[in-house]
Design an enzyme around this catalytic site. Structure first.
Site, PDB file in Angstrom:
ATOM      1  N   LYS A 194     -41.302  10.243  64.564  1.00  0.00           N
ATOM      2  CA  LYS A 194     -41.069  10.153  63.106  1.00  0.00           C
ATOM      3  C   LYS A 194     -42.381   9.870  62.370  1.00  0.00           C
ATOM      4  O   LYS A 194     -42.526  10.252  61.200  1.00  0.00           O
ATOM      5  CB  LYS A 194     -39.974   9.133  62.781  1.00  0.00           C
ATOM      6  CG  LYS A 194     -40.287   7.675  63.096  1.00  0.00           C
ATOM      7  CD  LYS A 194     -41.014   6.939  62.005  1.00  0.00           C
ATOM      8  CE  LYS A 194     -41.509   5.594  62.494  1.00  0.00           C
ATOM      9  NZ  LYS A 194     -42.320   4.889  61.493  1.00  0.00           N
ATOM     10  N   THR A 251     -39.284   6.416  56.739  1.00  0.00           N
ATOM     11  CA  THR A 251     -40.733   6.592  56.846  1.00  0.00           C
ATOM     12  C   THR A 251     -41.210   7.790  56.031  1.00  0.00           C
ATOM     13  O   THR A 251     -42.268   7.734  55.392  1.00  0.00           O
ATOM     14  CB  THR A 251     -41.152   6.735  58.327  1.00  0.00           C
ATOM     15  OG1 THR A 251     -40.503   5.720  59.077  1.00  0.00           O
ATOM     16  CG2 THR A 251     -42.645   6.602  58.499  1.00  0.00           C
TER      17      THR A 251
HETATM   18  O1  LIG Z   1     -45.868   2.180  57.883  1.00  0.00           O
HETATM   19  P1  LIG Z   1     -45.531   3.114  59.020  1.00  0.00           P
HETATM   20  O2  LIG Z   1     -45.694   4.541  58.656  1.00  0.00           O
HETATM   21  O3  LIG Z   1     -46.212   2.705  60.288  1.00  0.00           O
HETATM   22  O4  LIG Z   1     -43.945   2.943  59.299  1.00  0.00           O
HETATM   23  C1  LIG Z   1     -43.420   1.681  59.454  1.00  0.00           C
HETATM   24  C2  LIG Z   1     -42.133   1.650  60.255  1.00  0.00           C
HETATM   25  O5  LIG Z   1     -42.281   2.254  61.497  1.00  0.00           O
HETATM   26  C3  LIG Z   1     -40.938   2.172  59.516  1.00  0.00           C
HETATM   27  O6  LIG Z   1     -39.780   1.953  60.268  1.00  0.00           O
END
Ligand SMILES: O=P(O)(O)OC[C@H](O)CO
Ligand SMILES: NC(=O)c1ccc[n+]([C@@H]2O[C@H](COP(=O)([O-])OP(=O)(O)OC[C@H]3O[C@@H](n4cnc5c(N)ncnc54)[C@H](O)[C@@H]3O)[C@@H](O)[C@H]2O)c1
Length: 335
Positions: A194, A251
């Site tokens: 993701k 995300t």
């Molecule tokens: O800030 P990111 O893109 O690392 O995403 C944060 C978390 O994984 C969201 O669930």
């Protein structure tokens, strides 16, 4: 009432500090290890970790240290909250300090570059523990929202269901709702992929595209993530759950996501180095994991076109505009 659990959280960045707060709010005694002594001192003296969570007051039950031995002493759970690509090295240093029956909990969302291993595989190998003692927490969990007490749900996964239930109990609060799962492969592949799809969505936003484009990337991103997960032995239903679709939507849609923000900078014409500088040392896992996931997919004969172009934008100089045109110009097919 049962005794509070003693829990170590190793890594005092955004998510480590936030998850330590969740565990303390759930009634556990939590010791948070910070790499920099000044961060540990700041938390103990002011109840704040201002560089990662400005404006958030941390609970009294949470104390910090820069001494990993002190953090893990007599801990029932050791939560690993460092970036994926440094986890092996960090854990190798902590391994001799770990209590005998400790459950190791991974918060990291990535695939290791050189070995193409998932984080639970790295942990099992480095800590030399059976996989039943390794758990993963993953879901739509943007740290800043959770630190502010906004409600969310998550998944705690472990092949030993009883251990998953124990961890679920340890992190259950009025704002944080954990569900158990035993499909580590599906949960970890979802969490790693993701971030790459969020980079793609950010790139699209930077190019000026709107919700139809985001939605198409999310949906086709989920399709390629599921293909890879199933090839690795995951349950396809996992990808429709909180750690799959749930985290993908959070995300890809949120300006709080470091991955989406990083992608947006690339889409607006910044270089990888410029986007990295703007991140102020905070990790955007997808920038490295796009390469390991792409290799893992090639090893298993799985087609991942979005991951492929994200890798080439980040590491091979492909421009965002031509990358979008390439995806749109692919051979027509049935859904
Ligand atoms: O800030 P990111 O893109 O690392 O995403 C944060 C978390 O994984 C969201 O669930
Ligand atoms: N921030 C979130 O909202 C969030 C939510 C869920 C999962 N995650 C995942 O949790 C993991 C940690 O993320 P984070 O947000 O806490 O990251 P971060 O960049 O905010 O903090 C990383 C922490 O690891 C420490 N660290 C220890 N050794 C390190 C090393 N060799 N190099 C770099 N840092 C080192 C840093 O000092 C810092 O405290 C990532 O895999 C991320 O994808 C993050």
């Amino acid at each position: 009432m049962a005794q509070p659990e003693r829990i170590a959280v190793l890594g005092a960045g955004s998510w480590g500090t936030t998850f330590a707060k969740v565990l303390a709010d759930a009634g556990n005694d939590v010791c948070l290890w910070a790499r920099r002594p000044q961060v540990a001192a700041e938390i103990n003296e002011t109840r704040c970790n201002d560089s990662y969570l400005p404006g958030i007051t941390l609970p009294e039950r949470l104390r910090a240290t820069d001494d990993a031995a002190e953090a893990v002493h007599a801990a029932e759970f050791a939560v690993l909250a460092v970036p994926s690509q440094t986890l092996r090295e960090n854990l190798a240093g902590w391994q001799p300090l770990l209590p005998q029956d400790v459950t190791l909990v991974s918060l990291a969302k990535g695939v290791e570059l050189s070995t193409l291993k998932r984080m639970s595989q790295v942990i099992g190998e480095v800590a030399d523990v059976p996989m039943e003692r390794v758990a993963v927490v993953s879901g739509p969990n943007l740290a800043k929202e959770i630190a502010a007490g906004q409600p969310t749900a998550t998944v705690v996964a472990c092949s030993d269901e009883e251990r998953a239930v124990a961890l679920q109990k340890a992190c259950f609060t009025r704002y944080f709702r954990p569900y158990t799962n035993t499909d580590l492969v599906g949960i970890e592949i979802s969490g790693a992929c993701k971030n790459v799809i969020a980079l793609a969505c950010g790139i699209a936003a930077g190019l000026g595209f709107g919700h139809n484009t985001m939605s198409s990337l999310i949906t086709r991103g989920l399709a390629e993530t599921t293909r890879l997960g199933v090839a690795l032995g995951a349950d396809p239903m996992t990808f429709a759950g909180l750690a799959g679709l749930g985290d993908l939507v959070a995300t890809c849609a949120s300006p709080l996501s470091r991955n989406r923000t990083f992608g947006e900078r690339l889409g607006r014409g910044e270089t990888v180095v410029q986007a990295q500088e703007a991140a102020h040392g905070q990790v955007s896992e997808g920038v490295k994991s796009c390469s390991s996931i792409r290799q893992l997919a090639a090893r298993h004969g799985v087609e991942m076109p979005i991951t492929d172009v994200v890798h080439r934008v980040c590491h091979e100089g492909l421009e965002p505009g031509p990358a979008a045109a390439e995806l749109l110009g692919r051979e027509r097919k049935a859904e």
